[in-house]
Design a protein around this motif. Structure first.
Motif, PDB file in Angstrom:
ATOM      1  N   ALA A   1       0.812  -1.227   0.000  1.00 22.48           N
ATOM      2  CA  ALA A   1       0.000   0.000   0.000  1.00 22.48           C
ATOM      3  C   ALA A   1       0.842   1.272   0.000  1.00 22.48           C
ATOM      4  O   ALA A   1       0.365   2.334  -0.385  1.00 22.48           O
ATOM      5  N   GLY A   2       2.100   1.173   0.410  1.00 26.31           N
ATOM      6  CA  GLY A   2       2.961   2.348   0.421  1.00 26.31           C
ATOM      7  C   GLY A   2       3.514   2.714  -0.945  1.00 26.31           C
ATOM      8  O   GLY A   2       4.054   3.810  -1.133  1.00 26.31           O
ATOM      9  N   ASP A   3       3.382   1.817  -1.898  1.00 31.36           N
ATOM     10  CA  ASP A   3       3.946   2.004  -3.231  1.00 31.36           C
ATOM     11  C   ASP A   3       3.153   3.055  -4.004  1.00 31.36           C
ATOM     12  O   ASP A   3       1.924   2.981  -4.061  1.00 31.36           O
TER      13      ASP A   3
ATOM     14  N   GLY B   1      13.242  -4.207  11.163  1.00 34.26           N
ATOM     15  CA  GLY B   1      13.992  -3.010  10.797  1.00 34.26           C
ATOM     16  C   GLY B   1      13.957  -2.668   9.324  1.00 34.26           C
ATOM     17  O   GLY B   1      14.375  -1.572   8.938  1.00 34.26           O
ATOM     18  N   TYR B   2      13.450  -3.560   8.489  1.00 29.13           N
ATOM     19  CA  TYR B   2      13.344  -3.287   7.048  1.00 29.13           C
ATOM     20  C   TYR B   2      11.973  -2.663   6.769  1.00 29.13           C
ATOM     21  O   TYR B   2      10.938  -3.220   7.151  1.00 29.13           O
ATOM     22  N   ASP B   3      11.964  -1.523   6.097  1.00 29.74           N
ATOM     23  CA  ASP B   3      10.664  -0.937   5.765  1.00 29.74           C
ATOM     24  C   ASP B   3      10.199  -1.286   4.354  1.00 29.74           C
ATOM     25  O   ASP B   3       9.069  -1.032   3.975  1.00 29.74           O
ATOM     26  N   HIS B   4      11.102  -1.897   3.581  1.00 24.63           N
ATOM     27  CA  HIS B   4      10.783  -2.362   2.234  1.00 24.63           C
ATOM     28  C   HIS B   4      10.229  -1.266   1.327  1.00 24.63           C
ATOM     29  O   HIS B   4       9.351  -1.511   0.493  1.00 24.63           O
ATOM     30  N   ALA B   5      10.721  -0.043   1.523  1.00 22.38           N
ATOM     31  CA  ALA B   5      10.347   1.054   0.625  1.00 22.38           C
ATOM     32  C   ALA B   5      10.814   0.725  -0.799  1.00 22.38           C
ATOM     33  O   ALA B   5      11.872   0.133  -0.977  1.00 22.38           O
TER      34      ALA B   5
END
Length: 408
Positions: free
Chosen positions: A173-175, A219-223
């Motif tokens: 959803a952040g994409d 710790g990974y936000d996978h942006a």
């Protein structure tokens, strides 16, 4: 059962392997650098991923995941398994071939349950790789491992449905390319337990949809992909956006998660295979206490156990895929549940051994091991935790002997 690969699969394996070596592995670092090179990591998609997608499409390595469909490559689940494994060797691999979650599952839902209008509006651009999607099911306030616990609501009001609820772990959803969500909620709390829920298509730009935050995973936000917490506040969508019909949400979820689970397992085998490969190379290059790490007895044990673990998981995954193709997802539910327990735990063991062999480098960002371990650990929860699958396996096993027990 014949697990030999078809000629079509063998040819695609060769093409995929060559593509990964020439384009994907060398660009893993480039991808990360492009993600981190911009001020707002959620506003811009790395150019390299779109360039790689175009190359993959040109080579016919596109939408390989849809079995028995006019939209895909016409591969069976068993034929797709070794290909998905190759893609899973890289964190960026699946997206390059338009075969990444949650889009694959959402596209399968649209293929199976979508109207022609829904397919035209949302499936076609997803198949083209022009947009991305997300799946809004899990909720922070309830134990979502039991989907009947979901409290978000879908209430009809004339020609519209009104949606309310809070979702999280809504991957993708952040994409900035994410344009559509499949939302699961209750439309009738008084209906039979498995007929209370529905699924509906919600464009993310609909008033009332708000991304509250993006969660990190170890710790990974996978942006710029991410895993979002989203609120739906009196969101209104037209009745035509409902999938299949009211009360069909749970059935759709079960249909969606079967292929989704096996795809995760296929990718995990690829991640484990690459970790073993990296370990075997590394231990022959490093020396400690007067001899190479490869000569240390414990390292040989790690390598042997890893090969055994991978082969066992691969065979069980192929069996599940074979059964899905021959007797259907419902009849293969035990095998699907088993691989969903086996594959993540196997990958964690193999990747962990490789990390140990690499030493400090293994937990750094210089290699893919740490990221792959973190991703594998989440899959002991995603699409149902181990405990739920083990419970199902046990119930199905006990059912075989229920009559014998009563007769004694």
């Amino acid at each position: 059962m014949d697990f030999s690969y078809s000629q079509k699969t063998i040819e695609l394996q060769k093409k995929l392997t060559a593509f990964m070596k020439e384009f994907v592995y060398p660009n893993e670092k480039n991808y990360e650098e492009q993600v981190n090179a911009v001020t707002d990591r959620w506003a811009k998609v790395p150019e390299i991923i779109e360039q790689l997608k175009e190359k993959a499409r040109e080579q016919g390595l596109w939408n390989l995941f849809l079995p028995e469909s006019e939209y895909g490559a016409g591969l069976t689940n068993q034929e797709y398994a070794p290909l998905c494994e190759i893609m899973g060797r890289s964190p960026i691999g699946p997206e390059v071939f338009n075969c990444s979650a949650p889009d694959t599952g959402n596209m399968e839902v649209l293929v199976r349950y979508g109207t022609e209008s829904q397919k035209k509006q949302w499936l076609e651009p997803l198949l083209d790789g022009k947009i991305r999607s997300c799946f809004a099911m899990t909720e922070p306030e309830v134990a979502s491992s039991d989907a009947t616990n979901i409290q978000s609501s879908i209430i009809r009001d004339g020609d519209e449905y009104v949606l309310n609820g809070r979702k999280w772990w809504t991957s993708g959803a952040g994409d900035p390319r994410c344009k559509i969500a499949i939302f699961m909620g209750k439309n009738d709390p008084d209906a039979p337990r498995y007929e209370q829920q529905s699924m509906i298509l919600v464009p993310l730009d609909t008033p009332g949809v708000k991304i509250e935050r993006v969660l990190s995973v170890f710790g990974y936000d996978h942006a710029p992909h991410g895993h979002a917490e989203i609120t739906f506040d009196n969101v209104r969508v037209p009745v035509k956006n409902i999938l299949w019909g009211e009360g069909k949400g749970f059935a759709i979820a079960q249909g969606r998660l079967g292929p989704g689970r096996i795809h995760h397992c296929m990718r995990l085998i690829g991640a484990a295979e690459r970790a073993l490969e990296q370990m075997c190379v590394r231990v022959q290059e490093r020396t400690a206490f007067g001899k190479s790490l490869a000569e240390q007895g414990v390292v040989k044990e790690w390598i042997a156990e890893s090969r055994i673990d991978i082969e066992q998981a691969r065979l069980l995954t192929l069996k599940a895929a074979y059964m899905m193709d021959t007797v259907g997802n419902k009849e293969a539910k035990t095998e699907i549940a088993m691989i969903k327990v086996v594959a993540p735990n196997m990958a964690l063991r193999v990747i962990d051994r490789s990390i140990q062999a690499f030493g400090g480098a293994g937990v750094s960002g210089d290699f893919t091991l740490a990221a792959q371990w973190a991703s594998s650990r989440t899959l002991r929860l995603a699409d149902g935790p181990d405990e739920v699958h083990r419970n199902q396996i046990a119930r199905l096993e006990l059912a075989k002997y229920a009559a014998q027990g009563k007769g004694k």
